[in-house]
Scaffold this motif. Structure first.
Motif, mmCIF file in Angstrom:
data_model
loop_
_atom_site.group_PDB
_atom_site.id
_atom_site.type_symbol
_atom_site.label_atom_id
_atom_site.label_comp_id
_atom_site.label_asym_id
_atom_site.label_seq_id
_atom_site.Cartn_x
_atom_site.Cartn_y
_atom_site.Cartn_z
ATOM 1 N N ALA A 137 -24.835 -30.612 51.012
ATOM 2 C CA ALA A 137 -24.136 -29.928 52.107
ATOM 3 C C ALA A 137 -22.952 -29.118 51.575
ATOM 4 O O ALA A 137 -22.727 -27.981 52.001
ATOM 5 N N GLU A 138 -22.198 -29.691 50.629
ATOM 6 C CA GLU A 138 -21.063 -28.952 50.054
ATOM 7 C C GLU A 138 -21.545 -27.736 49.276
ATOM 8 O O GLU A 138 -20.925 -26.674 49.334
ATOM 9 N N THR A 139 -22.632 -27.886 48.549
ATOM 10 C CA THR A 139 -23.177 -26.765 47.789
ATOM 11 C C THR A 139 -23.610 -25.650 48.733
ATOM 12 O O THR A 139 -23.337 -24.469 48.477
ATOM 13 N N MET A 140 -24.252 -26.006 49.836
ATOM 14 C CA MET A 140 -24.659 -24.989 50.820
ATOM 15 C C MET A 140 -23.444 -24.286 51.413
ATOM 16 O O MET A 140 -23.465 -23.073 51.605
ATOM 17 N N THR A 141 -22.398 -25.030 51.707
ATOM 18 C CA THR A 141 -21.177 -24.425 52.238
ATOM 19 C C THR A 141 -20.599 -23.434 51.240
ATOM 20 O O THR A 141 -20.213 -22.318 51.604
ATOM 21 N N GLN A 142 -20.544 -23.835 49.978
ATOM 22 C CA GLN A 142 -20.006 -22.948 48.950
ATOM 23 C C GLN A 142 -20.874 -21.706 48.782
ATOM 24 O O GLN A 142 -20.362 -20.586 48.653
ATOM 25 N N LEU A 143 -22.182 -21.875 48.806
ATOM 26 C CA LEU A 143 -23.096 -20.745 48.676
ATOM 27 C C LEU A 143 -22.926 -19.776 49.847
ATOM 28 O O LEU A 143 -22.890 -18.561 49.668
ATOM 29 N N ARG A 144 -22.771 -20.309 51.042
ATOM 30 C CA ARG A 144 -22.549 -19.470 52.222
ATOM 31 C C ARG A 144 -21.229 -18.709 52.094
ATOM 32 O O ARG A 144 -21.158 -17.512 52.372
ATOM 33 N N GLU A 145 -20.169 -19.392 51.649
ATOM 34 C CA GLU A 145 -18.876 -18.725 51.478
ATOM 35 C C GLU A 145 -18.966 -17.605 50.444
ATOM 36 O O GLU A 145 -18.402 -16.526 50.644
ATOM 37 N N ILE A 146 -19.679 -17.850 49.358
ATOM 38 C CA ILE A 146 -19.860 -16.824 48.325
ATOM 39 C C ILE A 146 -20.631 -15.642 48.895
ATOM 40 O O ILE A 146 -20.265 -14.481 48.680
ATOM 41 N N ALA A 147 -21.700 -15.916 49.628
ATOM 42 C CA ALA A 147 -22.513 -14.844 50.205
ATOM 43 C C ALA A 147 -21.688 -13.969 51.149
ATOM 44 O O ALA A 147 -21.762 -12.739 51.094
ATOM 45 N N LEU A 148 -20.891 -14.594 51.999
ATOM 46 C CA LEU A 148 -20.085 -13.826 52.954
ATOM 47 C C LEU A 148 -18.992 -13.030 52.243
ATOM 48 O O LEU A 148 -18.724 -11.883 52.610
ATOM 49 N N LEU A 149 -18.387 -13.612 51.234
ATOM 50 C CA LEU A 149 -17.392 -12.898 50.446
ATOM 51 C C LEU A 149 -18.026 -11.675 49.770
ATOM 52 O O LEU A 149 -17.477 -10.575 49.805
ATOM 53 N N ARG A 150 -19.190 -11.864 49.197
ATOM 54 C CA ARG A 150 -19.873 -10.759 48.542
ATOM 55 C C ARG A 150 -20.314 -9.695 49.541
ATOM 56 O O ARG A 150 -20.253 -8.499 49.248
ATOM 57 N N LEU A 151 -20.753 -10.121 50.719
ATOM 58 C CA LEU A 151 -21.150 -9.149 51.733
ATOM 59 C C LEU A 151 -19.967 -8.285 52.135
ATOM 60 O O LEU A 151 -20.111 -7.068 52.274
ATOM 61 N N GLU A 152 -18.809 -8.880 52.287
ATOM 62 C CA GLU A 152 -17.597 -8.096 52.593
ATOM 63 C C GLU A 152 -17.337 -7.069 51.502
ATOM 64 O O GLU A 152 -16.948 -5.934 51.779
ATOM 65 N N GLN A 153 -17.554 -7.443 50.259
ATOM 66 C CA GLN A 153 -17.311 -6.543 49.132
ATOM 67 C C GLN A 153 -18.365 -5.448 49.029
ATOM 68 O O GLN A 153 -18.059 -4.331 48.591
ATOM 69 N N VAL A 154 -19.588 -5.752 49.411
ATOM 70 C CA VAL A 154 -20.682 -4.784 49.331
ATOM 71 C C VAL A 154 -20.522 -3.703 50.381
ATOM 72 O O VAL A 154 -20.919 -2.556 50.180
ATOM 73 N N LEU A 155 -19.921 -4.057 51.510
ATOM 74 C CA LEU A 155 -19.784 -3.080 52.612
ATOM 75 C C LEU A 155 -18.821 -1.987 52.260
ATOM 76 O O LEU A 155 -17.834 -1.874 51.900
ATOM 77 N N HIS A 207 -20.451 -9.977 39.971
ATOM 78 C CA HIS A 207 -19.768 -10.694 41.051
ATOM 79 C C HIS A 207 -19.096 -11.949 40.515
ATOM 80 O O HIS A 207 -17.938 -12.217 40.829
ATOM 81 N N SER A 208 -19.813 -12.722 39.705
ATOM 82 C CA SER A 208 -19.276 -13.982 39.195
ATOM 83 C C SER A 208 -18.042 -13.762 38.339
ATOM 84 O O SER A 208 -17.076 -14.524 38.428
ATOM 85 N N ALA A 209 -18.063 -12.746 37.492
ATOM 86 C CA ALA A 209 -16.899 -12.468 36.645
ATOM 87 C C ALA A 209 -15.677 -12.164 37.507
ATOM 88 O O ALA A 209 -14.571 -12.659 37.239
ATOM 89 N N ARG A 210 -15.854 -11.386 38.551
ATOM 90 C CA ARG A 210 -14.740 -11.047 39.453
ATOM 91 C C ARG A 210 -14.280 -12.309 40.196
ATOM 92 O O ARG A 210 -13.081 -12.567 40.319
ATOM 93 N N GLU A 211 -15.233 -13.106 40.664
ATOM 94 C CA GLU A 211 -14.897 -14.297 41.439
ATOM 95 C C GLU A 211 -14.230 -15.376 40.584
ATOM 96 O O GLU A 211 -13.420 -16.149 41.087
ATOM 97 N N GLN A 212 -14.573 -15.417 39.301
ATOM 98 C CA GLN A 212 -14.019 -16.429 38.406
ATOM 99 C C GLN A 212 -12.783 -15.932 37.650
ATOM 100 O O GLN A 212 -12.380 -16.520 36.650
ATOM 101 N N ALA A 213 -12.168 -14.896 38.139
ATOM 102 C CA ALA A 213 -11.013 -14.318 37.451
ATOM 103 C C ALA A 213 -9.876 -15.320 37.264
ATOM 104 O O ALA A 213 -9.081 -15.191 36.341
ATOM 105 N N GLY A 214 -9.790 -16.337 38.100
ATOM 106 C CA GLY A 214 -8.748 -17.347 37.987
ATOM 107 C C GLY A 214 -8.980 -18.344 36.865
ATOM 108 O O GLY A 214 -8.114 -19.166 36.570
ATOM 109 N N VAL A 215 -10.171 -18.284 36.245
ATOM 110 C CA VAL A 215 -10.479 -19.178 35.129
ATOM 111 C C VAL A 215 -10.223 -18.403 33.841
ATOM 112 O O VAL A 215 -10.936 -17.469 33.508
ATOM 113 N N ASP A 216 -9.179 -18.792 33.136
ATOM 114 C CA ASP A 216 -8.781 -18.106 31.915
ATOM 115 C C ASP A 216 -9.686 -18.547 30.766
ATOM 116 O O ASP A 216 -9.616 -19.697 30.331
#
Length: 163
Positions: free
Chosen positions: A145-163, A82-91
């Motif tokens: 609080a920002e870290t929790m927001t980012q973690l939640r966004e990652i979780a929801l993005l991954r859930l969309e991909q898992v479905l 998941h991380s490799a796919r999500e970090q694709a914008g980091v060359d």
């Protein structure tokens, strides 16, 4: 059969495994599982979002243990994929960005005593660096609080991909 119907029909152990790939917090996994069967994707995503809205310090630290540093590759497993796919914008060939990310990660960890987490999907290396620099100025409560927001966004993005 839709992806949602397939998810609703998964054996509990398999559904649990897929959810843990999104956010490895047992309470969150249990809450999302308890909502099955879901009538639609929106209902599933709402339950997942609300359940990820609050985390104990222990849950947050446990979830962060599964995330590699931005710009680094992990030691294998579903989080690395998941991380490799999500970090694709980091060359990884951009040595300047890699150097600055490494320095920023170190500064962040020294300041907050945890790995820097950001929803990297859709962001370039320079955008991630700008966010890292900005967040280094946060006080610990704001950064949590920002870290929790980012973690939640990652979780929801991954859930969309898992479905």
């Amino acid at each position: 059969m839709t992806d949602l119907e397939a998810f609703n029909g998964l054996p509990e152990a398999e559904a649990r495994e897929r959810l843990a790939e999104c956010l490895d917090i047992p309470r969150w996994v249990d809450t999302v599982l308890e909502g099955r069967p879901y009538a639609d994707r929106a209902a599933l995503m709402k339950v997942a979002e609300v359940a990820a809205g609050t985390m104990t310090d222990e849950e947050l630290e446990s979830a962060l243990d599964h995330h590699p540093r931005i710009g680094e590759r992990g030691a294998g497993g579903h989080d690395e994929e998941h991380s490799a796919r999500e970090q694709a914008g980091v060359d990884p060939a951009d040595r300047d960005v890699a150097r600055r990310l490494a320095a920023g990660n170190l500064a962040y960890e020294q300041r907050f005593d945890r790995v820097f987490l950001i929803r990297a999907s859709g962001r370039s290396g320079p955008q991630i660096l700008a966010e890292l620099d900005r967040r280094l100025d946060n006080d610990p409560e704001t950064e949590r609080a920002e870290t929790m927001t980012q973690l939640r966004e990652i979780a929801l993005l991954r859930l969309e991909q898992v479905l």
